[in-house]
Design a protein around this motif. Structure first.
Motif, PDB file in Angstrom:
ATOM      1  N   ARG A 256       0.832  -1.203   0.000  1.00 40.81           N
ATOM      2  CA  ARG A 256       0.000   0.000   0.000  1.00 40.81           C
ATOM      3  C   ARG A 256       0.867   1.254   0.000  1.00 40.81           C
ATOM      4  O   ARG A 256       0.580   2.232  -0.712  1.00 40.81           O
ATOM      5  CB  ARG A 256      -0.916  -0.006   1.224  1.00 40.81           C
TER       6      ARG A 256
ATOM      7  N   GLY B 290      -7.294   1.111  -0.374  1.00 41.88           N
ATOM      8  CA  GLY B 290      -8.053   0.486  -1.451  1.00 41.88           C
ATOM      9  C   GLY B 290      -7.526   0.833  -2.819  1.00 41.88           C
ATOM     10  O   GLY B 290      -8.259   0.762  -3.807  1.00 41.88           O
TER      11      GLY B 290
ATOM     12  N   PRO C 145      -5.802   0.783  -6.477  1.00 43.59           N
ATOM     13  CA  PRO C 145      -5.752  -0.290  -7.475  1.00 43.59           C
ATOM     14  C   PRO C 145      -4.458  -1.085  -7.439  1.00 43.59           C
ATOM     15  O   PRO C 145      -4.467  -2.291  -7.682  1.00 43.59           O
ATOM     16  CB  PRO C 145      -5.925   0.464  -8.800  1.00 43.59           C
TER      17      PRO C 145
ATOM     18  N   HIS D  80      -2.653  -1.892  -4.865  1.00 48.38           N
ATOM     19  CA  HIS D  80      -2.735  -2.873  -3.789  1.00 48.38           C
ATOM     20  C   HIS D  80      -3.631  -4.043  -4.191  1.00 48.38           C
ATOM     21  O   HIS D  80      -3.333  -5.210  -3.909  1.00 48.38           O
ATOM     22  CB  HIS D  80      -3.271  -2.207  -2.521  1.00 48.38           C
ATOM     23  N   ASP D  81      -4.736  -3.743  -4.867  1.00 45.80           N
ATOM     24  CA  ASP D  81      -5.646  -4.806  -5.295  1.00 45.80           C
ATOM     25  C   ASP D  81      -4.964  -5.723  -6.302  1.00 45.80           C
ATOM     26  O   ASP D  81      -5.117  -6.959  -6.233  1.00 45.80           O
ATOM     27  CB  ASP D  81      -6.909  -4.206  -5.910  1.00 45.80           C
ATOM     28  N   ARG D  82      -4.210  -5.133  -7.220  1.00 47.56           N
ATOM     29  CA  ARG D  82      -3.510  -5.955  -8.205  1.00 47.56           C
ATOM     30  C   ARG D  82      -2.453  -6.825  -7.542  1.00 47.56           C
ATOM     31  O   ARG D  82      -2.276  -7.997  -7.901  1.00 47.56           O
ATOM     32  CB  ARG D  82      -2.870  -5.072  -9.270  1.00 47.56           C
TER      33      ARG D  82
ATOM     34  N   THR E 296      -2.494  -7.941  -4.431  1.00 45.68           N
ATOM     35  CA  THR E 296      -3.161  -8.997  -3.675  1.00 45.68           C
ATOM     36  C   THR E 296      -3.665 -10.098  -4.590  1.00 45.68           C
ATOM     37  O   THR E 296      -3.519 -11.291  -4.306  1.00 45.68           O
ATOM     38  CB  THR E 296      -4.342  -8.408  -2.875  1.00 45.68           C
ATOM     39  N   ALA E 297      -4.277  -9.717  -5.732  1.00 44.57           N
ATOM     40  CA  ALA E 297      -4.789 -10.709  -6.666  1.00 44.57           C
ATOM     41  C   ALA E 297      -3.667 -11.548  -7.250  1.00 44.57           C
ATOM     42  O   ALA E 297      -3.787 -12.771  -7.408  1.00 44.57           O
ATOM     43  CB  ALA E 297      -5.579 -10.019  -7.774  1.00 44.57           C
ATOM     44  N   SER E 298      -2.534 -10.901  -7.569  1.00 44.14           N
ATOM     45  CA  SER E 298      -1.398 -11.637  -8.124  1.00 44.14           C
ATOM     46  C   SER E 298      -0.825 -12.603  -7.100  1.00 44.14           C
ATOM     47  O   SER E 298      -0.510 -13.757  -7.412  1.00 44.14           O
ATOM     48  CB  SER E 298      -0.329 -10.650  -8.585  1.00 44.14           C
TER      49      SER E 298
ATOM     50  N   ASP F 244      -8.287 -12.753  -0.025  1.00 40.62           N
ATOM     51  CA  ASP F 244      -8.761 -12.105  -1.256  1.00 40.62           C
ATOM     52  C   ASP F 244     -10.256 -12.233  -1.467  1.00 40.62           C
ATOM     53  O   ASP F 244     -10.801 -11.640  -2.393  1.00 40.62           O
ATOM     54  CB  ASP F 244      -8.014 -12.658  -2.479  1.00 40.62           C
TER      55      ASP F 244
ATOM     56  N   ASP G 273     -11.884 -14.568  -2.707  1.00 39.39           N
ATOM     57  CA  ASP G 273     -12.218 -15.245  -3.945  1.00 39.39           C
ATOM     58  C   ASP G 273     -11.270 -16.422  -4.093  1.00 39.39           C
ATOM     59  O   ASP G 273     -10.349 -16.612  -3.304  1.00 39.39           O
ATOM     60  CB  ASP G 273     -12.070 -14.273  -5.138  1.00 39.39           C
TER      61      ASP G 273
END
Length: 574
Positions: A3, A11, A13, A15-17, A19-21, A98, A100
């Motif tokens: 972050r 929040g 983008p 950080h989201d990328r 985490t998803a990776s 995540d 998901d």
């Protein structure tokens, strides 16, 4: 920290990328390591005598003990199972990270149990699916279900007793800070339940991949060429296969659900949802054999549900063909068991002659009993609702291509994705009531010996018999409407329909409309008949036919005409 590196809010983008990776890489690594650990566990378990041959004698006599201190194979098995448990715990943590990907550990899921069920899957497929096996008979799925149920009931507690004391079952509580005091997060029966569910998944896979296609192929050999070629009278043999398969699947699911509830240390297992829920709520959709009929393809779901609907209509047609099946029975029914001077039970006020309390459909012999055809229709409707609720709550009918190019995309069955319970309720239970009203009740009241006889002015006997037949149909409609309305309001049916309190509103309105329409026609017919009779009475026609017309100037004749109006009598005296 990712972050901080992104230079933005939590929040952001970036950080989201990140985490998803990270989650994708961990998932891939978990899958790879799980496959390796599963293979090692299966090999080690085979060297220790697991599993037993899948024949009744071997399964019933099976005993298994694991001692890693004296048996190298047992030690290898425990090590592999410990790795599987750690990987499952990591997957649960990843899911919470995540939101998901891999689902978090559930009450029933156990990667250790699934690994131990793997050799059972191979044995079942070799015995019930292999073309050269004499047990490969898709028309008798009860043999497959009996075998798997026996293996689950015997081997699940044996597996649990052998492995759980070794401490290889991981904790299931993901957030230790939120666990109750003294709770280790370990479900002591999770291994046994996980094995029972994993073995049930084997049965479901065989049903979906082997039994259902074989049932479709049998119809092809008999000349069944698709949904549009379906004929109600000529489809009985084909329907019987689907109905038998559905009956056995539902029975197997219920047996597995009872086993899971018995193995669980949680007394709420088996009734985890709202009161009145079915045993199917215990099992995941992927482990339900009955769910395979609905979720393995839209064409298959349509074919199965059509067979269920036709079976209900066929049963009620048989009941309706009996001449005495349309009349109420019991002392309280009009014209049954009544003689002049008998006290009316519905008007009884004394304790010695109590008013019946059972109402329509009561089991008491002294209470009012609806016509047998009404009770048969209610029975078929309730059975259809019960079967819908036997499907798992999360089961859906997939949006796959259909062989029938003329299907209606606006029909509830074809709105992807549709909940299987709701699809069954709409296409079997509700459809049955609507077809029964249109094709049975309306045809009966419109017959020549029913409505046309009721309005006849030639024969009072024929008119009375016609009115009784119409009244019987009204009674049947009222009974079925009440049962349909009540069932549509219970908690389980409402839950299946997503809380829609108008689940059967259309068919209930149709039945009520039918009953009101023909009740009004009966009343109007009676009123017309009374007016015709009263007209003859008021005109003194009945006296003229008996005593003659008389002399208008004869006072005695006028006295005999006493029932006439006052003006006539006064004119005669003048």
């Amino acid at each position: 920290d990712a972050r901080d590196a992104a230079g933005g809010a939590p929040g952001a983008p970036a950080h989201d990328r990140f985490t998803a990776s990270l989650a994708a890489r961990i998932r891939a690594e978990c899958d790879r390591l799980r496959a390796v650990a599963t293979r090692l566990a299966v090999d080690a378990a085979g060297r220790t005598g697991w599993p037993p041959p899948i024949n009744p004698v071997a399964v019933d006599a099976f005993e298994w003990d694991v001692d890693p201190s004296s048996d190298r194979s047992a030690a290898d098995l425990c090590d592999a199972c410990a790795v599987l448990g750690s990987l499952q715990a990591a997957a649960g943590t990843l899911a919470s990270l995540d939101g998901d990907g891999i689902d978090p550990a559930t009450t029933f899921e156990s990667w250790v149990a699934e690994a131990m069920a793997s050799p059972v899957r191979d044995a079942v497929r070799a015995h019930f699916v292999a073309a050269a096996s004499p047990a490969n008979d898709p028309s008798r799925p009860e043999r497959l279900f009996a075998c798997i149920a026996r293996v689950a009931a015997r081997c699940a507690p044996v597996l649990d007793a052998a492995l759980r004391p070794r401490g290889i079952e991981p904790a299931t509580t993901l957030d230790r800070s939120r666990a109750p005091p003294g709770d280790t997060g370990v479900n002591p029966a999770r291994l046994a339940m996980g094995f029972a569910v994993a073995v049930a998944r084997i049965a479901r896979d065989v049903v979906e991949g082997h039994v259902i296609p074989a049932t479709e192929h049998a119809e092809t050999e008999e000349g069944y060429v698709g949904a549009r070629a379906y004929d109600r009278e000529n489809s009985r043999a084909s329907d019987a296969r689907w109905l038998h398969l559905a009956d056995e699947c539902e029975r197997f699911d219920a047996e597995v659900a009872r086993l899971v509830a018995r193995l669980s240390s949680n007394p709420k297992v088996g009734r985890r949802s709202i009161p009145g829920s079915s045993a199917a709520d215990v099992l995941p959709a992927g482990c339900s054999a009955l769910a395979a009929l609905a979720s393995s393809g839209r064409d298959r779901a349509v074919r199965w549900m059509r067979a269920e609907l036709t079976d209900c209509l066929r049963e009620v047609d048989v009941a309706a063909s009996e001449t005495d099946s349309w009349s109420p029975a019991g002392i309280d029914a009009v014209g049954v068991g009544y003689e002049e001077g008998t006290r009316d039970p519905w008007l009884a006020t004394e304790v010695s002659i109590p008013v019946p309390s059972g109402g329509v459909g009561s089991d008491s012999g002294a209470d009012f009993s609806s016509p047998p055809v009404a009770e048969k229709a209610v029975e078929c409707f309730n059975r259809a609702v019960d079967r819908a609720l036997a499907l798992p709550r999360s089961c859906v009918v997939p949006d796959t291509s259909t062989s029938d190019p003329g299907f209606d995309p606006g029909h509830p069955m074809y709105e992807p994705p549709v909940n299987a319970r709701l699809a069954y309720l709409a296409n079997v239970a509700s459809e049955f009531v609507g077809v029964f009203c249109d094709q049975t009740l309306r045809r009966r009241v419109g017959a020549a010996d029913t409505y046309h006889s009721m309005i006849s002015t030639v024969s009072q006997t024929a008119a009375a018999n016609g009115a009784l037949k119409v009244g019987d149909c009204v009674c049947v409609a009222r009974r079925l409407a009440g049962a349909t309305r009540d069932r549509g309001e219970d908690a389980a049916a409402l839950s299946a329909a997503g809380g829609d309190d108008n689940l059967f509103g259309d068919v209930v309105a149709k039945l009520d409309e039918f009953a009101d329409e023909w009740t009004r026609k009966i009343a109007e017919t009676f009123a017309d008949a009374f007016e015709r009779s009263a007209a003859g009475y008021l005109s003194n026609a009945h006296l003229a036919a008996r005593f003659g017309a008389g002399d208008e100037n004869d006072g005695a004749g006028d006295e005999r005409s006493a029932p006439g109006n006052g003006a006539t009598r006064a004119g005669g005296r003048e």
